[in-house]
Scaffold this active site. Structure first.
Site, short mmCIF file in Angstrom:
data_model
loop_
_atom_site.label_atom_id
_atom_site.label_comp_id
_atom_site.label_asym_id
_atom_site.label_seq_id
_atom_site.Cartn_x
_atom_site.Cartn_y
_atom_site.Cartn_z
N SER A 110 0.82 -1.21 0.00
CA SER A 110 0.00 0.00 0.00
C SER A 110 0.85 1.27 0.00
CB SER A 110 -0.93 0.01 1.22
OG SER A 110 -1.85 -1.05 1.18
N CYS A 113 -9.30 -1.82 3.97
CA CYS A 113 -8.54 -0.69 3.45
C CYS A 113 -9.01 -0.33 2.03
CB CYS A 113 -7.05 -1.00 3.50
SG CYS A 113 -6.00 0.47 3.53
N PHE A 114 -8.24 -0.62 0.99
CA PHE A 114 -8.68 -0.34 -0.37
C PHE A 114 -9.97 -1.09 -0.66
CE2 PHE A 114 -8.00 -0.16 -5.08
CZ PHE A 114 -7.73 1.19 -5.18
N GLN A 170 -12.88 0.92 0.44
CA GLN A 170 -13.20 1.97 -0.53
C GLN A 170 -13.90 1.40 -1.76
OE1 GLN A 170 -9.24 3.52 -1.05
NE2 GLN A 170 -9.07 4.01 1.14
N GLY A 205 -4.80 6.95 2.51
CA GLY A 205 -4.86 8.37 2.22
C GLY A 205 -6.17 8.79 1.61
N PHE A 206 -7.08 7.83 1.39
CA PHE A 206 -8.40 8.09 0.83
C PHE A 206 -9.45 7.52 1.77
CE2 PHE A 206 -5.52 8.24 -2.71
CZ PHE A 206 -6.02 9.24 -3.55
N ASN A 255 -3.20 2.47 7.20
CA ASN A 255 -2.37 3.00 6.12
C ASN A 255 -3.29 3.37 4.97
OD1 ASN A 255 -0.58 3.65 4.12
ND2 ASN A 255 0.06 1.55 3.73
N HIS A 289 -6.44 -2.28 9.27
CA HIS A 289 -5.78 -3.56 9.03
C HIS A 289 -5.94 -4.51 10.21
CE1 HIS A 289 -3.53 -2.59 5.30
NE2 HIS A 289 -3.68 -1.35 5.74
N GLY A 335 -3.00 3.64 -4.24
CA GLY A 335 -3.63 4.39 -5.31
C GLY A 335 -4.97 5.00 -4.95
N GLU A 382 -5.26 -7.61 10.30
CA GLU A 382 -4.18 -8.61 10.38
C GLU A 382 -3.03 -8.10 11.24
OE1 GLU A 382 -2.54 -5.79 7.65
OE2 GLU A 382 -4.54 -6.64 7.82
#
Length: 380
Positions: free
Chosen positions: A55, A264-265, A268, A308-309, A306, A354, A238, A356
């Site tokens: 990430s 996380c991603f 989103q 940023g979006f 972790n 996260h 990203g 994990e």
């Protein structure tokens, strides 16, 4: 990126932010130049996991903890096969690592993998600057790469921004691989690798899950070819607004009502699949000490982040979506950012952090058990 692996200990170095502020110090790791998005991580431990987290692809990580590298680098704690950070910024690197598992120093590891860094700067001042001005593009230059600051600033401003970056396919596996269940196999999960960390399939394997890790480009047909009891969408780098393919695959999973878990991603992606927007945070959440509340229980968890979006979903109501009712399940207590989503009419949920958490904390490990419960319920 131009790199030399010699003379790092004595070479001068300079860090230049896109708004013109500069910090001078000494090279740490490889000597040369590198570019990325400047972000800071507040974790006091777990730097090896941070460095190898996919990430962090194309990001220059500033460590807020003053002493870094004390425990060296071992061969067990990598979250992937390589270091992914674009650059590394520390104040006081350890001169001699001390840990029974250490195999080499952090500086040696950075040199061997060609990661350009800088040490000996005021990371507190840099972190405060990023908090006030926001994450921004940055360059680190050392040795022969150093020029006048005007030239270096122009080069930083030519680097690509993180907004609009489609990066998951760059860090994901190219071929499907299987992580076998530990002990008796109970379920099969198809995990879409958008930048997955090694500990994530291991946490599922501990619970009797055979994990088939698929490339980010996997189609819905390829997902269901493994006959999954559940589908998992991983973390990754990203801008989620570019992730049209994973969103389409997730919508297919929701249509089939297969138990779904994203982190996380993946959170989103679920937000977008449900019709919510996403946006870039000013400086993001990075570290292993972020407070999050599980709104279903009221419990406060200290969690590893972790990102940023974030997802733009209402905190104060249940939303109607194409897949039934959805609500925000978790929220960050520092700034009220959405940290989790769940569907009320289908077996799907996600979190922005996260669970994990290889470097700790482990407050959120129960989320893997929640995923198992969804699959048990579906099977019943």
């Amino acid at each position: 990126m131009t790199i030399s692996t010699r003379g790092a200990a004595k070479a001068p170095a300079v860090l230049v932010l896109e708004d013109g502020r500069a910090f001078r110090g000494r090279a740490y790791g490889a000597v040369g130049e590198t570019f990325g998005e400047a972000v800071f991580s507040t974790g006091m431990t777990g730097y090896q996991e941070t460095l190898t987290d996919p990430s962090y692809h194309r990001q220059v990580v500033v460590m807020t903890a003053p002493h870094v590298g004390n425990t060296g680098v071992n061969d067990e704690d990598h979250e992937s096969k390589q270091i992914w950070v674009a650059g590394y910024v520390v104040r006081d690197p350890a001169r001699v690592p001390s840990n029974w598992r250490s195999r080499r120093s952090l500086d040696e590891e950075l040199v061997s993998q060609g990661v350009v860094g800088i040490s000996g700067i005021d990371t507190r001042a840099l972190t405060r600057h990023l908090r006030e001005r926001g994450a921004m593009r940055v360059g680190i230059f050392s040795g022969n790469a150093i020029a006048d600051e005007g030239t270096l600033l122009a080069r930083v401003r030519q680097a690509p921004e993180m907004s609009g970056a489609d990066l998951s396919a760059e860090v994901a596996t190219k071929e499907t691989y299987v992580v076998p269940a530990i002990g008796t196999k109970k379920f099969t999960v198809a995990a879409i690798d958008l930048g997955i960390k090694g500990m994530t399939p291991h946490r599922m394997a501990e619970r009797g899950i055979e994990v088939h890790v698929l490339p980010a480009t996997a189609t819905l047909e390829e997902v269901y070819a493994v006959e999954p009891d559940g589908v998992f969408f991983s973390n990754g780098p990203g801008d989620p607004s570019t992730a049209d393919h994973p969103v389409s695959v997730m919508q297919g999973v929701l249509e089939r009502r297969t138990p779904l878990f994203g982190i996380c991603f993946g959170n989103q992606i679920l937000g977008r699949a449900l019709g919510f927007g996403t946006y870039k945070l000013k400086y993001g959440h990075r570290g292993i000490n972020q407070p999050v509340q599980d709104r279903s229980t009221g419990k406060v968890e200290v969690t590893a982040h972790n990102h940023g979006f974030a997802v733009d979903a209402p905190l104060d109501k249940v939303s109607d979506t194409a897949y039934g009712r959805a609500e925000v399940s978790h929220v960050c207590l520092n700034d009220q950012v959405v940290e989790g989503l769940q569907l009320l009419d289908r077996p799907a949920f996600s979190v922005q952090y996260h669970p994990e958490a290889a470097a700790g904390p482990h407050d959120a490990a129960y989320l893997f058990d929640r995923f198992v419960s969804l699959m048990e319920g579906q099977r019943a």
